[in-house]
Scaffold this motif. Structure first.
Motif, PDB file in Angstrom:
ATOM      1  N   ARG A 109      -9.549   5.230  -1.074  1.00 45.02           N
ATOM      2  CA  ARG A 109      -9.862   3.813  -1.232  1.00 45.02           C
ATOM      3  C   ARG A 109     -10.332   3.171   0.062  1.00 45.02           C
ATOM      4  O   ARG A 109     -11.157   2.274   0.046  1.00 45.02           O
TER       5      ARG A 109
ATOM      6  N   ALA B 221       1.037   1.468  10.693  1.00 45.73           N
ATOM      7  CA  ALA B 221      -0.280   1.883  11.192  1.00 45.73           C
ATOM      8  C   ALA B 221      -1.392   1.147  10.456  1.00 45.73           C
ATOM      9  O   ALA B 221      -2.419   0.813  11.047  1.00 45.73           O
TER      10      ALA B 221
ATOM     11  N   ASP C 293      -4.955   9.464  -1.882  1.00 41.48           N
ATOM     12  CA  ASP C 293      -5.240   8.305  -2.712  1.00 41.48           C
ATOM     13  C   ASP C 293      -5.694   7.109  -1.872  1.00 41.48           C
ATOM     14  O   ASP C 293      -6.712   6.479  -2.151  1.00 41.48           O
ATOM     15  N   LEU C 294      -4.917   6.835  -0.820  1.00 40.29           N
ATOM     16  CA  LEU C 294      -5.234   5.723   0.071  1.00 40.29           C
ATOM     17  C   LEU C 294      -6.541   5.968   0.808  1.00 40.29           C
ATOM     18  O   LEU C 294      -7.383   5.079   0.943  1.00 40.29           O
TER      19      LEU C 294
ATOM     20  N   ARG D 232       6.910   6.217   5.193  1.00 32.31           N
ATOM     21  CA  ARG D 232       6.042   5.224   4.574  1.00 32.31           C
ATOM     22  C   ARG D 232       5.974   3.949   5.408  1.00 32.31           C
ATOM     23  O   ARG D 232       4.912   3.356   5.561  1.00 32.31           O
TER      24      ARG D 232
ATOM     25  N   ARG E 134       4.293  14.794  -2.335  1.00 30.32           N
ATOM     26  CA  ARG E 134       4.101  13.460  -2.895  1.00 30.32           C
ATOM     27  C   ARG E 134       3.368  12.563  -1.903  1.00 30.32           C
ATOM     28  O   ARG E 134       2.379  11.909  -2.244  1.00 30.32           O
TER      29      ARG E 134
ATOM     30  N   GLY F 213      11.594  10.034   3.701  1.00 28.98           N
ATOM     31  CA  GLY F 213      10.270   9.767   3.154  1.00 28.98           C
ATOM     32  C   GLY F 213       9.914   8.285   3.225  1.00 28.98           C
ATOM     33  O   GLY F 213       8.787   7.924   3.551  1.00 28.98           O
TER      34      GLY F 213
ATOM     35  N   ASP G  37      -0.361  10.778  -2.078  1.00 29.85           N
ATOM     36  CA  ASP G  37      -0.474   9.342  -1.827  1.00 29.85           C
ATOM     37  C   ASP G  37      -1.463   9.057  -0.703  1.00 29.85           C
ATOM     38  O   ASP G  37      -2.237   8.105  -0.769  1.00 29.85           O
TER      39      ASP G  37
ATOM     40  N   LEU H  61       0.820  -1.210   0.000  1.00 34.81           N
ATOM     41  CA  LEU H  61       0.000   0.000   0.000  1.00 34.81           C
ATOM     42  C   LEU H  61       0.855   1.261   0.000  1.00 34.81           C
ATOM     43  O   LEU H  61       0.486   2.269  -0.600  1.00 34.81           O
ATOM     44  N   VAL H  62       1.977   1.232   0.700  1.00 34.95           N
ATOM     45  CA  VAL H  62       2.818   2.430   0.754  1.00 34.95           C
ATOM     46  C   VAL H  62       3.968   2.348  -0.248  1.00 34.95           C
ATOM     47  O   VAL H  62       4.894   3.154  -0.184  1.00 34.95           O
ATOM     48  N   ASP H  63       3.877   1.386  -1.163  1.00 36.75           N
ATOM     49  CA  ASP H  63       4.834   1.331  -2.273  1.00 36.75           C
ATOM     50  C   ASP H  63       6.260   1.046  -1.829  1.00 36.75           C
ATOM     51  O   ASP H  63       7.201   1.667  -2.309  1.00 36.75           O
ATOM     52  N   LEU H  64       6.422   0.136  -0.899  1.00 39.98           N
ATOM     53  CA  LEU H  64       7.780  -0.153  -0.435  1.00 39.98           C
ATOM     54  C   LEU H  64       8.211  -1.578  -0.773  1.00 39.98           C
ATOM     55  O   LEU H  64       9.141  -2.111  -0.171  1.00 39.98           O
TER      56      LEU H  64
END
Ligand SMILES: Nc1ncnc2c1ncn2[C@@H]1O[C@H](COP(=O)(O)OP(=O)(O)OP(=O)(O)O)[C@@H](O)[C@H]1O
Ligand SMILES: [Mg+2]
Lengths: 297, 270
Positions: B180, B145, B176-177, B139, B169, B135, B173, B118-121
């Motif tokens: 959803r 969390a 965006d989350l 994330r 950024r 940053g 993000d 979800l956090v693009d990691l």
């Protein structure tokens, strides 16, 4: 997320890491040849040469100052007697050090479980620390003899003395470390209803690790010093005698080269203990502690 | 949007043991699925509000009500600093809340992987915090969390320590989350632009004692694009709020009464 990855270097990070781990042994081998190592070695050799030449030129008698070559010769000649003494001092140091580690750690954990326990007992730990070991060693030897009779009495009392000296750095450092856990992380653990045991195991103990290992390094050297000092006080009593006894008896008999040889062994032992503990601590902290890591910038 | 209260703070006061009056009779309602920003000068009690909601420390007086189906267990906290365990990898850090709940690593694996995705990691699972940029650390903190599937997110200046580009950024993000997952978010910031860009509502607080002095509804539709950041409407909101803030700095700033509080104060501030 629909957006492209802003940290595109993320993907390459694991490769970078492998690169670092692979190059680590190479760099530590190279460091043996680096100026940092060569410089003090050269200084040492020059000093030894000056010492040897000085002793020969001035015709200093060996009972005042033996040259390094004579010291090494004596060390080799008397190895049969010096080595068992080395082992005994080492045993005292190791047992005392282990006792200091275990007791220091456990008492520090106890302290952090209740502020009141810490407030009540910490001052006594300080008193124990600030009392010169030379001053209380005779008492400890005397009392131990009342409780334990025979051969092992001296050994036990020397261990107790060395333990008293070695114990405090572990206790105070670990106590500090256990209380130094990140404030936000403590809140986080609270938020997720972590038990006292979970907080200790997953947060406080790992946070205390660098502090504990710092204490360990100090304590290892102190255990040796404590063992040697206490043995000086204990004097010639008992048959199981360590390096301090060898130093003492050599100085009585004016066997100064032998005294130097015993001194050399004590120093080397101290250095070995320090190096081992430093390597251990660097190994345990390799993943996260800044001081153990060469940053790549 | 229908308004169902998710968290209601009623006359909440907090006096710290050293006598600091951090909050005095504070009233605040965060609606279901809303993203509400708390904005105010340093020391006005923004963090204290979140701490009270999270149950970290006792309130001196007042009460907090939870809307239907919510309680503190469905809540997650993101701190100003990433607050990661330096001795643990990204994966282990994200796993922590589940570990504390007694869930085995195996059983948690899919939740952990999902949160990291979800956090693009993805790809950084085995990195240690020292190997990550500021940053990326943030994330990880957000992934930690999210791993418990919370319904309420409390975020205390999560992007405060980041540079402007990373911040914007992460802002988009986050939106965006949020779009959803439909969380209820209380978001503390001292950045007006961030507050306006993100929020349904911006609650402005004043210090000594901490209280609400303005409550501005940001009536701009989501999804908010980068163009929104340059629109006249956005600038107007920023102007309104910065006036309310300078008002907050003056000691006579009035406290908002509960009846006014839920109203749109867009005009009264102007
Ligand atoms: N643990 C504490 N003990 C005593 N006083 C505290 C404590 N925490 C906060 N305070 C005080 O309460 C007031 C509000 O603090 P708080 O941290 O909630 O402010 P804040 O709005 O989050 O500020 P910042 O924007 O600087 O984070 C401040 O005056 C602060 O000094
Ligand atoms: Mg704060």
């Amino acid at each position: 997320m629909s957006l492209s990855n802003p940290n595109s270097h993320t993907q390459t990070a694991p490769n970078d890491r492998n690169g670092v781990t692979q190059s680590a042994p190479v760099s530590s081998f190279q460091s043996l040849l680096s100026a940092e190592v060569i410089a003090p070695v050269v200084v040492g050799i020059v000093m030894l040469v000056i010492w040897e030449v000085g002793v020969r030129v001035t015709n200093t008698p060996p009972y005042l100052l033996p040259g390094p070559i004579l010291v090494v010769q004596t060390l080799i000649r008397d190895w049969g007697e010096l080595f068992p003494s080395l082992i005994i001092t080492l045993q005292i140091t190791i047992v005392a050090f282990m006792a200091a580690v275990v007791s220091g750690l456990l008492i520090a954990i106890l302290f952090t479980q209740s502020k009141w326990i810490e407030r009540s007992f910490f001052p006594y730990a300080v008193i124990l620390q600030t009392t010169p070991i030379v001053a209380i060693a005779p008492l400890i030897i005397l009392w131990t003899r009342q409780v334990i009779s025979g051969e092992s009495s001296t050994f036990v009392s020397l261990v107790i003395c060395a333990w008293i000296v070695a114990f405090f750095p572990i206790l105070s450092n670990t106590t500090l470390g256990l209380n130094s856990a990140d404030h936000n992380l403590i809140n986080l653990f609270q938020l997720y209803k972590a038990s006292r045991w979970q907080t200790l195991l997953y947060l406080r103990l790992p946070s205390a690790m660098p502090y504990f290992l710092g204490g360990l390094r100090i304590s290892g050297g102190l255990a040796l010093i404590g063992a040697v000092v206490a043995e000086f006080v204990a004097g010639t009593g008992g048959t199981r005698s360590g390096l301090a006894y060898q130093i003492l008896i050599s100085s009585f008999n004016l066997q100064i080269p032998r005294m130097f040889a015993a001194l050399l062994l004590t120093t080397v032992l101290g250095i070995i203990i320090f190096v081992i503990l430093t390597l251990l601590s660097d190994f345990l902290l390799r993943n996260w502690h800044e001081s153990a890591i060469k940053r790549e910038n | 949007m229908t308004f169902t209260p998710a968290i209601t703070l009623s006359d909440v006061s907090k006096i710290y043991s050293n006598g600091t009056v951090a909050l005095k009779d504070l009233n605040l309602t965060v609606g279901e699925g809303q993203l509400v920003s708390l904005l105010g000068p340093s020391g006005c009690g923004k963090s204290t509000v979140l701490r009270m909601i999270a149950g970290l420390g006792k309130m001196t007086s007042g009460s907090i009500y939870w809307g239907n189906g919510h309680d503190q267990r469905k809540l997650a906290f993101v701190f100003q600093e990433a607050a990661l365990m330096p001795w643990a990898t990204v994966q282990e850090n994200v796993y922590l809340p589940l570990k504390l709940a007694g869930i085995t690593k195996r059983a948690a694996a899919s939740s952990v992987a999902e949160a990291i995705e979800l956090v693009d990691l993805q790809g950084s699972e085995r990195c240690y915090p020292r190997e990550l940029s500021g940053g990326m650390k943030m994330r990880v903190s957000i992934a930690r969390a999210l791993v418990t599937h919370p319904e309420v997110l409390l975020m205390d200046e999560p992007f405060g320590a980041l540079d402007e580009m990373t911040r914007s950024r992460l802002n988009s993000d986050l939106l965006d989350l949020w779009n959803r997952m439909h969380w209820t978010i209380a978001f503390v910031t001292h950045n007006i632009y961030e507050a306006v860009y993100l929020s349904n509502r911006v609650v402005v607080m004043a210090a000594r004692p901490g209280r609400v002095i303005a409550d501005v509804v940001i009536e701009a539709p989501y999804p908010r694009t980068e163009e929104f950041r340059t629109s006249p409407l956005y600038n107007e909101y920023c102007r309104q709020i910065s006036m309310a803030l300078s008002h907050a700095a003056s000691p006579q700033a009035p406290s908002l009464t509960p009846s006014e509080e839920s109203a749109d104060l867009f005009d009264s501030v102007a």
